[in-house]
Scaffold this active site. Structure first.
Site, PDB file in Angstrom:
ATOM      1  N   LYS A 178      37.306  54.421  34.190  1.00 41.49           N
ATOM      2  CA  LYS A 178      38.667  53.987  33.861  1.00 41.49           C
ATOM      3  C   LYS A 178      38.651  52.464  33.754  1.00 41.49           C
ATOM      4  CE  LYS A 178      42.307  52.373  35.727  1.00 41.49           C
ATOM      5  NZ  LYS A 178      42.835  51.580  34.618  1.00 41.49           N
ATOM      6  N   GLU A 253      33.752  45.952  44.917  1.00 41.67           N
ATOM      7  CA  GLU A 253      33.426  44.577  44.491  1.00 41.67           C
ATOM      8  C   GLU A 253      34.748  43.877  44.268  1.00 41.67           C
ATOM      9  OE1 GLU A 253      30.601  43.264  44.401  1.00 41.67           O
ATOM     10  OE2 GLU A 253      29.208  44.952  44.326  1.00 41.67           O
ATOM     11  N   CYS A 287      35.208  36.729  39.697  1.00 41.66           N
ATOM     12  CA  CYS A 287      35.234  37.064  41.126  1.00 41.66           C
ATOM     13  C   CYS A 287      34.494  36.017  41.937  1.00 41.66           C
ATOM     14  CB  CYS A 287      34.631  38.432  41.340  1.00 41.66           C
ATOM     15  SG  CYS A 287      32.975  38.579  40.675  1.00 41.66           S
ATOM     16  N   GLU A 386      42.920  33.942  46.895  1.00 46.17           N
ATOM     17  CA  GLU A 386      42.300  33.975  45.573  1.00 46.17           C
ATOM     18  C   GLU A 386      43.377  33.777  44.503  1.00 46.17           C
ATOM     19  OE1 GLU A 386      41.016  37.687  43.776  1.00 46.17           O
ATOM     20  OE2 GLU A 386      39.135  36.746  43.199  1.00 46.17           O
TER      21      GLU A 386
END
Ligand code: NAD
Length: 494
Positions: A178, A253, A287, A386
């Protein structure tokens, strides 16, 4: 108006609409205009795809092929990607706004991941066990798990899918992918190559759509054995809860707040370039973005000047031009998130050195200027959370011990950069930093041979590298009684 290109989903070797027939639009972040439509999947489509993957696992012959045969097919897929790299790169740039230059580099390198895992295919094996019972012969064999669910974010759909797809296939699993609703198109283009390579129907399936319901139904499905997820912490929490339903193994992750540390003996030009690569590459939507730069006080002014000089010259604009250095953010929501964090940074007393707004020369597109804040400490929200955008926090430090403490004072633990000449210091600091990847005098280097992954809020498990293929397999122990003697007392363990 021209009709938009339509992308169907891919289930059991066939292209199809979703069962509802609905589509959603995908936008070009550089123009803010819809450029294609993508089938809007639902729970019924997930059911179809998982059943197809399950049946392909049980009866297509895929799981029982030799590792050599599977490796050959995976290698073929890599070769096809190499042949079609330009088209794949263009579609991904169009869909998520990444520079065509960066995408060309990334897609041209992707085949190496397929070749790496194809090469490993017939080198993974079980072992004989030196069992402490004379009459017994026992060995382990490596077996695939079954249906894998792969879920990816918008920023690098092809690369992040590859990290899951290549080892999962070589190991003999089947997969339902997905992609992010923000950038599904490049994966659907890649899946055409899966078809061309000759994989049996049902081995690779793609259900497009939103986290709710597609990602949610997929990750809680009872036939899914492993979930490989790349994305944000909130979605990850749902997925871990879902895994309590199906006991699927999970790899997460997630994001980061990675430090880029510059010691006083570093090469200042390289350090400045490394910091820029870390936070302004991919407009900070990475990331491993090095969003906190710690500069030693003795080199602070020099590196800061180089940073500001270079950042003031960053060419921001059309991602399809070869000399553009920063493209747009992938979505309007992401642009607004970055703006919100800049406002928080100012509120909390950060000193805005450069950037901080949408570029004035661009009247369309979700662009944001490369932005640098200076802070006296590591305590404000923009140095802790973040942002996933082009916002750098720069913080001074005085010694090794202090910077290790500062770098580690985050709930994330994904990546770190160290800029230093003293080799002993490089090793000491690399060891002390809590991160899954440490780069010394480089940043954002990747290879199929080196795993990525983190700890804490950055998730768990690793992708890429030799170890990752074992995550897609399980050991079976086979015991063989070589004696023809009668079985003794059946009521005690042998
Ligand atoms: P996201 O978590 O919003 O979405 C990621 C994927 O999860 C999408 O496909 C989305 O549809 C799906 N999803 C959303 N809710 C779900 C649910 N409840 N159940 C199942 N699936 C669900 O993340 P994003 O905003 O697309 O991407 C940005 C995040 O990804 C950042 O935090 C970034 O750091 C992280 N990221 C990590 C890596 C890495 O390798 N560590 C790489 C790239 C991005």
């Amino acid at each position: 108006m021209n009709e938009l290109k339509k992308y169907q989903m891919y289930i059991n070797g066939e292209w199809s609409d979703s069962s509802s027939g609905e589509y959603f639009e995908s936008y070009n972040p550089a123009t803010e205009e819809a450029w294609c439509q993508v089938a809007k999947g639902n729970a019924e489509d997930v059911e179809r795809a998982v059943q197809a993957a399950h049946q392909a696992f049980l009866s297509s012959g895929w799981a029982n092929m030799t590792f050599t045969e599977r490796g050959r097919l995976v290698r073929r897929l890599g070769e096809l990607i190499a042949e079609h790299s330009e088209g794949l790169a263009k579609v991904e740039s169009l869909d998520n706004g990444k520079l065509i230059r960066e995408m060309r580099g990334q897609v041209n390198y992707l085949p190496e991941f397929f070749y790496y895992y194809a090469g490993l295919a017939d080198k993974i094996h079980g072992r004989t066990l030196p069992i402490d019972k004379k009459e017994m012969f026992a060995f382990t064999s490596k077996e695939p798990l079954g249906v894998i669910a792969a879920i990816t974010p918008w920023n690098s759909p092809l690369y992040l899918t590859t990290l899951k797809l290549a080892p999962a296939l070589v190991a003999g699993n089947t997969i339902v992918i997905k992609p992010s609703e923000v950038s599904s198109a490049s994966l659907l283009e890649l899946v055409k190559l899966v078809e061309e390579a000759g994989f049996p129907p049902g081995v690779v399936n793609v259900v497009t759509g939103f986290g709710m319901p597609v990602g949610d139904t997929l990750t809680s499905h009872p036939l899914v054995r492993r979930v490989a997820f790349t994305g944000g912490s909130e979605s990850a929490r749902h997925i871990v809860q879902n895994s309590a339903q199906n006991f699927a193994q999970v790899t997460l992750e997630l994001g980061g707040k990675s430090p880029n540390i510059v010691f006083e003996d570093a090469n200042p030009d390289n350090a400045a370039m490394g910091i820029i690569a870390g936070i302004f590459g991919a407009s900070g939507q990475s990331c491993v973005a090095g969003s906190r730069a710690f500069l030693h006080v003795d080199i602070y002014d020099e590196v800061m000047k180089k940073l500001v000089d270079r950042v003031s010259k960053i060419k921001i604009g059309d991602p399809f031009l070869d000399d553009t250095e920063m493209g747009p953010l992938a979505t309007k929501a992401q642009l607004e998130r970055v703006e919100k964090f800049v406002a928080i940074g100012l509120d909390e007393g950060g000193k805005l050195v450069i950037g901080g707004q949408r570029p004035k020369h661009l009247d369309k597109g979700w662009y944001f200027e490369p932005t640098i804040f200076e802070h006296s400490d590591n305590l404000s929200r923009i140095t802790k959370e973040e942002i996933f955008g082009p916002v750098l926090s720069v913080i001074p430090f005085k010694d090794e011990e202090e910077v290790i403490q500062l770098a580690n004072s985050t709930d994330y633990g994904l990546a770190a950069g160290i800029w230093v000449s003293d080799i002993g210091k490089a090793h000491r600091v690399a060891k002390a930093i809590r991160a899954g990847i440490v780069w010394v005098n480089t940043y954002r280097s990747i290879s199929p041979i080196a795993a990525i992954g983190g700890s804490g809020l950055s998730g768990y498990g690793r992708e890429g590298g030799y170890e990752a293929i074992h995550d897609y397999m399980q050991d079976k122990v086979v015991w063989v009684n070589t004696s023809s003697d009668p079985i003794p007392d059946p009521f005690i363990m042998r």
